[in-house]
Design a protein around this motif. Structure first.
Motif, short mmCIF file in Angstrom:
data_model
loop_
_atom_site.label_atom_id
_atom_site.label_comp_id
_atom_site.label_asym_id
_atom_site.label_seq_id
_atom_site.Cartn_x
_atom_site.Cartn_y
_atom_site.Cartn_z
N THR A 87 0.84 -1.20 0.00
CA THR A 87 0.00 0.00 0.00
C THR A 87 0.87 1.24 0.00
O THR A 87 2.00 1.25 0.51
CB THR A 87 -0.93 0.06 1.24
OG1 THR A 87 -0.15 0.35 2.41
CG2 THR A 87 -1.70 -1.24 1.43
N TYR A 223 -2.15 1.69 -8.94
CA TYR A 223 -3.55 1.51 -9.31
C TYR A 223 -4.28 2.81 -9.57
O TYR A 223 -5.32 2.82 -10.24
CB TYR A 223 -4.30 0.68 -8.25
CG TYR A 223 -4.62 1.40 -6.96
CD1 TYR A 223 -5.79 2.13 -6.82
CD2 TYR A 223 -3.76 1.32 -5.89
CE1 TYR A 223 -6.07 2.77 -5.63
CE2 TYR A 223 -4.05 1.95 -4.70
CZ TYR A 223 -5.22 2.69 -4.57
OH TYR A 223 -5.49 3.33 -3.39
N SER A 230 -3.17 -3.20 -7.18
CA SER A 230 -2.81 -2.62 -5.89
C SER A 230 -1.31 -2.40 -5.92
O SER A 230 -0.64 -2.69 -6.91
CB SER A 230 -3.19 -3.57 -4.74
OG SER A 230 -2.50 -4.80 -4.85
#
Length: 387
Positions: A87, A223, A230
């Motif tokens: 992330t 993304y 991701s």
């Protein structure tokens, strides 16, 4: 049916309607069904042999396709090394933590509308023990003068390029150079939140390497602009990246295998990245056509912001409630098979009352829209207000 169930039912209905429409300015992955997602994976599998050696082993806690993403990102941005993160939130947490250790300061200067302040539930302080200060609260990035004159010391200046919640806005090139220089004068390092850095080149008139080269480190997402599943990457000096790998493990981000996300990132770098300048150029055409349509409709007030988009995304503000505007967006898709806008929200950044805003993205599906198409869709949208 309780409120939560009603809200979820409405969300699913909107997603189904917008996903099923055949004419739209852009596709969004949150509207995909599981079946559509699996179909996209089959397409990725077919494309896989063009992205890297199909006999290469999949990743195991790194390596394989993940290592190839890291290599390509480091090369594209002109840094010695890069590390893949699951992330962007984690990537920036780690980057800013590492810089705090090097500078000896736990203070990060950033905009109050920056992602860590608005969308991360106070993670910089709660998880990493960092403190933030704000050189400006104007809906734009800070100026060099504001950075120089900020009364508190700070070790890192974080700049979000573009500043999404202010309207995907960017400074001009000379302003950006001056801001970075102002931070250097204060012995601060500079980190770019480059979640959407990929589409900044046309505005600055510079290649990615030159833009990224202003900073000490850069985070990028796979993304938001590139259509990946991701994932993110942090690029910077080798010693910073090596320390970041340690914190990646400590933060629980060293995932056993990530090759589908890594391959999707490689596909985005190969296919979407070269198309972004065309999207940015056409976003300016779309924005101009929307302004014309709203003016022709005699709206008492409206805003397309920025008037000439800095990237392929921009905001539209209209003097109606968000629920009414969202309902009109759904009705337009149901009745004309066209998606012009999606969900609306109360005006951001302290906007006036009784005004709502939405974000518009122009990507591959929107390149076929002429100004006349945009004006017609806008007229049809406005006709559905007040029903």
């Amino acid at each position: 049916m309780n409120d939560a169930e009603h809200s979820e039912r409405a969300r699913r209905h909107r997603a189904t309607v917008w996903s099923g429409a055949t004419r739209k300015l852009w596709h969004t992955q949150v509207e995909r069904s599981v079946g559509e997602g699996l179909a996209a994976l089959r397409e990725l599998a077919d494309l896989g042999h063009t992205l890297m050696d199909p006999h290469e082993l999949v990743d195991t806690y790194g390596g394989g396709p993940v290592a190839e993403v890291e290599r390509q990102v480091a090369d594209l941005l002109g840094f010695p090394a890069a590390v893949f993160f699951p992330t962007g939130t984690m990537a920036q947490q780690v980057a800013l933590r590492c810089w705090a250790g090097r500078t000896g300061s736990d203070v990060v200067a950033l905009h109050p509308l920056a992602h860590p302040e608005v969308h991360e539930n106070g993670a910089l302080g709660a998880v990493s023990g960092l403190r933030t200060v704000h050189p400006t609260d104007a809906p734009r990035l800070p100026t060099a003068e504001e950075v120089r004159e900020h009364p508190e010391p700070f070790g890192t200046l974080m700049l979000e390029l573009p500043l999404r919640d202010a309207g995907f806005v960017l400074p001009d090139w000379d302003e950006l150079v001056d801001v970075v220089q102002a931070a250097r004068e204060r012995d601060a390092v500079v980190h770019f939140d480059g979640a959407r850095l990929w589409e900044c080149g046309p505005h600055f008139g510079r290649e990615l390497r030159e833009i990224a080269g202003l900073a000490d480190s850069v985070y990028v997402s796979f993304y938001k602009s590139l259509g990946g599943m991701s994932g993110a990457a942090l690029a910077g000096p080798e010693d910073l990246v090596e320390e970041a790998r340690v914190w990646l493990h400590r933060y629980g981000g060293l995932v056993f295998q990530q090759y589908p996300a890594a391959l999707a990132a490689l596909a985005g770098l190969k296919t979407e990245l070269p198309r972004l300048p065309a999207y940015v150029a056409h976003a300016r055409t779309v924005a101009a056509a929307l302004r014309e349509a709203f003016a022709e409709a005699g709206l008492p007030w409206f805003r397309v912001h920025p008037a000439e988009p800095h990237t392929h995304q921009f905001q539209v503000w209209l003097p109606y409630g968000p629920d009414e505007l969202t309902a009109a967006s759904v009705a337009l898709a149901e009745e004309t098979d066209t998606v012009l806008f999606r969900r609306w929200s109360p005006a951001p950044a302290g906007g006036p009352p009784d005004v709502a805003a939405t974000e518009v993205t122009v990507a591959a599906p929107g390149l076929d829209w002429t100004p006349a198409d945009v004006r017609e869709a806008a007229r049809n949208f406005l006709a559905r207000l007040g029903r």
